[in-house]
Design an enzyme around this catalytic site. Structure first.
Site, mmCIF file in Angstrom:
data_model
loop_
_atom_site.group_PDB
_atom_site.id
_atom_site.type_symbol
_atom_site.label_atom_id
_atom_site.label_comp_id
_atom_site.label_asym_id
_atom_site.label_seq_id
_atom_site.Cartn_x
_atom_site.Cartn_y
_atom_site.Cartn_z
ATOM 1 N N CYS A 54 44.602 49.152 44.298
ATOM 2 C CA CYS A 54 45.301 48.016 43.704
ATOM 3 C C CYS A 54 46.587 48.445 43.009
ATOM 4 O O CYS A 54 46.540 49.251 42.079
ATOM 5 C CB CYS A 54 44.376 47.325 42.702
ATOM 6 S SG CYS A 54 45.180 46.065 41.712
ATOM 7 N N TYR A 108 52.652 39.667 48.630
ATOM 8 C CA TYR A 108 51.427 38.876 48.728
ATOM 9 C C TYR A 108 51.752 37.439 49.115
ATOM 10 O O TYR A 108 50.985 36.792 49.844
ATOM 11 C CB TYR A 108 50.661 38.927 47.405
ATOM 12 C CG TYR A 108 50.077 40.290 47.144
ATOM 13 C CD1 TYR A 108 48.863 40.659 47.717
ATOM 14 C CD2 TYR A 108 50.748 41.220 46.356
ATOM 15 C CE1 TYR A 108 48.326 41.924 47.501
ATOM 16 C CE2 TYR A 108 50.225 42.486 46.138
ATOM 17 C CZ TYR A 108 49.016 42.826 46.718
ATOM 18 O OH TYR A 108 48.501 44.079 46.513
#
Length: 253
Positions: free
Chosen positions: A48, A183
């Protein structure tokens, strides 16, 4: 990735809309969560980018002996992030605080009625058994300034007062066009939303390239949090975002 995309995260036009972090308390000497040695624990995933930035600042400031660390399995499955032993998955560090098997257990321990996403990073208070904060941008600032009395490198300031306006402006553009931009492109559910955000990522990268062609750091002649926030996305661009998220203009042709 720090989370999967859900229907609730997608707007009417097929655009990905990241939900705000829920736990937003701060570490401060005059608050309910004062800075103390070995009181707080950091939960991250090495996969992440948002969690990665907190690990970098923790280590740069020399807080590795002050704030504990757990690293979840790199693969997030149906139940969310899971803990694993390093013998099973190299690089993982189990939950040594509660011996939980899932990150979601930390959220329900803090709020039995919690209904949001089970994301990392998490800054956790071992004394009250509560999540202090799960917003990476705020965690790195706490690491930068609130634990200096315990830090090995207290003189390192990644958010110097003289550069704060510049840092904030750069952070805002990098977040929208790159950190979150990849994203918005990768999780788009319509062609229009994808194309708009893939183009935004490309244009943001051109802007960043112009800056870094002339100097080493984004905000002047010193390393700041802006560089770290950029780095954790940039290092993942070619292996993840370029192909898997199709953040490239070639993919649109």
């Amino acid at each position: 990735m720090s989370q999967k995309v859900f229907k609730a995260d997608v707007g009417e036009k097929g655009d990905f809309q990241r939900k705000a972090s829920v736990f937003r308390s701060t570490i401060s000497k005059d608050g309910p969560f004062p800075p103390e040695e070995d009181r707080y624990h950091l939960y991250i995933s090495l996969a992440c980018p948002w969690a990665h930035r907190t690990l970098i600042v923790r280590n740069l400031k020399g807080l590795d002996n002050v704030i504990g660390l757990s690293v979840v399995h790199y693969l997030m499955l149906e139940k969310g992030w899971e803990f694993a032993d390093s013998d099973e998955v190299p690089g993982c560090i189990p939950d040594s605080v509660n011996n939980f098997k899932l990150v979601r257990e930390l959220y329900f321990q803090s709020d039995a009625n919690y209904s949001g996403r089970f994301t990392v990073p998490i800054l956790y208070d071992k004394k009250t058994k509560r999540i202090v904060n799960n917003e990476s941008s705020e965690i790195i600032r706490m690491f930068n300034s609130e634990f200096n009395e315990f830090a090995k490198n207290p003189e390192l300031d990644l958010y110097p007062e003289a550069l704060r306006t510049t840092i904030d402006e750069v952070n805002a553009r990098v977040y929208d066009g790159f950190n979150n931009g990849v994203y918005k492109a990768g999780f788009a559910t319509s062609q229009q939303a994808y194309e708009e955000n893939a183009k935004l990522v490309y244009e943001t990268m051109l802007w960043l390239n112009e800056i870094l062609n002339n100097r080493k750091y984004l905000c002047g002649d010193t390393l700041t949090e802006a560089d770290i926030r950029l780095f954790t996305t940039a290092i993942r661009h070619d292996p993840v975002y370029l192909g898997h998220f199709k953040c490239n203009l070639v993919a649109q042709r």
